[in-house]
Scaffold this active site. Structure first.
Site, PDB file in Angstrom:
ATOM      1  CE  LYS A 114      44.266  40.287  38.466  1.00  0.00           C
ATOM      2  NZ  LYS A 114      44.397  39.440  39.651  1.00  0.00           N
ATOM      3  CE  LYS A 198      37.269  40.821  36.412  1.00  0.00           C
ATOM      4  NZ  LYS A 198      38.283  39.785  36.641  1.00  0.00           N
ATOM      5  CE  LYS A 201      38.569  40.988  45.653  1.00  0.00           C
ATOM      6  NZ  LYS A 201      39.511  39.905  45.949  1.00  0.00           N
TER       7      LYS A 201
HETATM    8  P1  AMP Z   1      39.112  37.366  43.290  1.00  0.00           P
HETATM    9  O1  AMP Z   1      38.547  38.467  44.069  1.00  0.00           O
HETATM   10  O2  AMP Z   1      39.776  37.796  42.040  1.00  0.00           O
HETATM   11  O3  AMP Z   1      39.922  36.420  44.113  1.00  0.00           O
HETATM   12  O4  AMP Z   1      37.856  36.518  42.813  1.00  0.00           O
HETATM   13  C1  AMP Z   1      37.137  35.656  43.672  1.00  0.00           C
HETATM   14  C2  AMP Z   1      36.023  34.990  42.905  1.00  0.00           C
HETATM   15  O5  AMP Z   1      35.077  35.962  42.453  1.00  0.00           O
HETATM   16  C3  AMP Z   1      36.505  34.249  41.653  1.00  0.00           C
HETATM   17  O6  AMP Z   1      35.795  33.029  41.532  1.00  0.00           O
HETATM   18  C4  AMP Z   1      36.152  35.189  40.529  1.00  0.00           C
HETATM   19  O7  AMP Z   1      35.919  34.508  39.327  1.00  0.00           O
HETATM   20  C5  AMP Z   1      34.873  35.844  41.057  1.00  0.00           C
HETATM   21  N1  AMP Z   1      34.665  37.184  40.477  1.00  0.00           N
HETATM   22  C6  AMP Z   1      35.473  38.264  40.623  1.00  0.00           C
HETATM   23  N2  AMP Z   1      34.975  39.329  39.970  1.00  0.00           N
HETATM   24  C7  AMP Z   1      33.817  38.910  39.395  1.00  0.00           C
HETATM   25  C8  AMP Z   1      32.815  39.550  38.576  1.00  0.00           C
HETATM   26  N3  AMP Z   1      32.904  40.837  38.232  1.00  0.00           N
HETATM   27  N4  AMP Z   1      31.757  38.813  38.166  1.00  0.00           N
HETATM   28  C9  AMP Z   1      31.651  37.508  38.532  1.00  0.00           C
HETATM   29  N5  AMP Z   1      32.546  36.845  39.289  1.00  0.00           N
HETATM   30  C10 AMP Z   1      33.616  37.528  39.721  1.00  0.00           C
END
Ligand code: AMP
Ligand code: TRP
Length: 333
Positions: A114, A198, A201
Site C-alpha cells: 500500500k 487481487k 476497491k
Molecule cells: P477490506 O475491504 O480491505 O476491508 O476487506 C474486507 C474483507 O474482504 C477482508 O476480510 C479481506 O481479506 C477480504 N478481501 C478483500 N479483497 C479480497 C479479495 N480480492 N479476495 C478475497 N478476499 C478479499
C-alpha cells in the site's frame, strides 16, 4: 462449539465480489449458526489511514452496513457497529503499540504494497494499522476471525501481540489468542483483467471487479470482457498454475456454486470459454443482483441504517469498555 466471531470491513466504497466471497459470505454462514456470537465492525479508523473524502466516508459507512444486511447478516442476531464510535479501539491500539515490536511490523507485506515506492510519505497510521486491527479483535475476546487470505499475516501479528501482552504482564490467557477462519480454496479473488492481481476497491478500472452494487447488465458486460486465454477450458487442476485468469474464473464459479475446483474443471473441461462464461454470468446474476437491489433499497432509508449502528455501538461499547478498563489496570494506570 460456540464461537465468538469478530471481523471488520473498511468503509472505502466499491465493496466487491472479492469482499463477498472472501469474507462476507462466511460472515453470513457464521451468523446463521445460533451457537455463535458475531460482531461485525465497519472499521472507519482503518479507512482514514489513506486519504478519504469526509462526505463520502459517511456514505460509505452506511453503505457497508447496508451491504452486510443485504448479504444476509441479521442485525438482530449480531452486533454491527462502527469502530470510531467505541473509543476503546483507539485506546487499545495505543497500548498494544507499546507491546508490538518494530521488527514485527516491518515484515507486514500489506504496508509495503500500500505504501508503494514512497514509504516516507505513507501515514504512520498505515504502518501501525495491524496494531489497531489487533485491538479490535482482542477487546472482544474473539475466538475466531473470518477474513480473506490477504489478512492472514495481520492475524498472526495479532496472535503474537496477545501472547506477548499475556507474558509481559504475567496474565496468562487474559487476551484471547484468536484463530483465523480463511476459506481454503477461494480465499483470494483476483482481478478480472489480470489474474495475478487481487480484486481490489482501489483498482482504477471498474471492469476489473464486480461491485456488489452492479446491476445485471454491468455483470454481463464485465464477465464478457473478463480476460481469458486462447485455449479451451482446462482439463486438469495442474493446468491452472499457468492459466491464472481461467483459475480465477473457475474459482469464482466454484465458490458461488459451493462446489470444488476439481468438479468445476470436470464440468467445463475442453469447452469454449464463452459457454463457461454464460454459466458464470447466470450464477453471478442470481447471487449478486438481489444483493445489489437490496443495498440500493436500504440506502434509501438512512435512519434505519443509523439506528442499527447506534444500537450496535451501545452493545459493543459495553463489552469493549470493560475490557479496556482491565487492560489499563493491568498496565498500571
Ligand atoms: P477490506 O475491504 O480491505 O476491508 O476487506 C474486507 C474483507 O474482504 C477482508 O476480510 C479481506 O481479506 C477480504 N478481501 C478483500 N479483497 C479480497 C479479495 N480480492 N479476495 C478475497 N478476499 C478479499
Ligand atoms: N484489515 C482488515 C481488512 O482490510 C479489516 C479489519 C480491521 C479487520 N479490523 C479487523 C478484519 C479485525 C478482521 C478483524 O480487510
Amino acid at each position: 462449539m460456540s464461537k465468538k466471531i469478530f471481523s471488520g470491513v473498511q468503509p472505502t466504497g466499491n465493496l466487491h465480489l472479492g469482499n463477498y466471497l472472501g469474507a462476507i459470505k462466511n460472515f453470513v454462514e457464521l451468523n446463521n449458526d445460533n451457537n455463535n456470537k458475531c460482531i461485525f465492525c465497519v472499521v472507519d479508523l482503518h479507512a482514514i489511514t489513506v486519504k478519504q473524502d469526509p462526505k463520502e466516508l459517511k456514505n460509505n459507512i452506511r453503505e457497508t452496513v447496508a451491504t452486510f444486511i443485504a448479504s444476509g447478516i441479521d442485525p438482530k442476531k449480531s452486533i454491527i457497529f462502527n469502530q470510531s464510535s467505541v473509543t476503546a479501539h483507539a485506546e487499545g491500539a495505543w497500548i498494544l503499540s507499546c507491546v508490538a515490536r518494530m521488527g514485527w511490523l516491518n515484515r507486514m507485506t500489506q504496508f509495503k504494497e500500500k505504501a508503494g515506492k514512497d514509504k516516507e510519505k505513507a501515514s504512520i497510521g498505515l504502518y501501525s494499522y495491524p496494531v489497531l486491527m489487533a485491538a479490535d479483535i482482542l477487546l472482544y475476546d474473539a475466538t475466531h476471525v473470518p477474513v480473506g487470505d490477504d489478512q492472514k499475516q495481520h492475524l498472526e501479528l495479532c496472535r503474537d501481540i496477545a501472547q506477548k501482552f499475556n507474558n509481559d504482564f504475567g496474565v496468562k490467557n487474559f487476551l484471547q489468542v484468536p484463530e483465523p477462519l480463511i476459506q481454503n480454496e477461494f480465499s483470494r479473488i483476483m482481478s478480472l483483467k489480470d489474474g495475478s492481481k487481487k480484486m481490489s476497491k482501489s483498482e482504477l478500472s471498474d471492469l476489473s471487479r464486480i461491485n456488489l452494487t452492479d446491476d445485471k447488465n454491468q455483470i454481463i458486460n464485465k464477465i464478457k470482457k473478463a480476460k481469458t486465454d486462447p485455449l479451451p477450458m482446462p482439463q486438469d487442476i495442474k493446468d491452472l498454475d499457468e492459466r491464472l485468469e481461467a483459475k480465477n474464473l473457475l474459482g469464482i464459479y466454484s465458490s458461488l456454486t459451493n462446489s470444488s475446483l476439481h468438479n468445476s474443471i470436470k464440468t467445463f473441461a475442453g469447452k469454449n470459454f464463452s459457454e463457461f462464461k454464460e454459466k458464470l454470468i447466470e450464477e453471478l446474476v442470481n447471487k449478486i443482483e438481489p444483493i445489489s437491489n437490496e443495498i440500493k433499497k436500504l440506502l434509501r432509508d438512512k435512519s434505519y441504517l443509523d439506528r442499527i449502528l447506534l444500537d450496535g455501538v451501545e452493545k459493543a461499547d459495553l463489552i469493549a469498555s470493560k475490557k479496556i478498563e482491565r487492560i489499563k489496570e493491568i498496565v498500571g494506570f
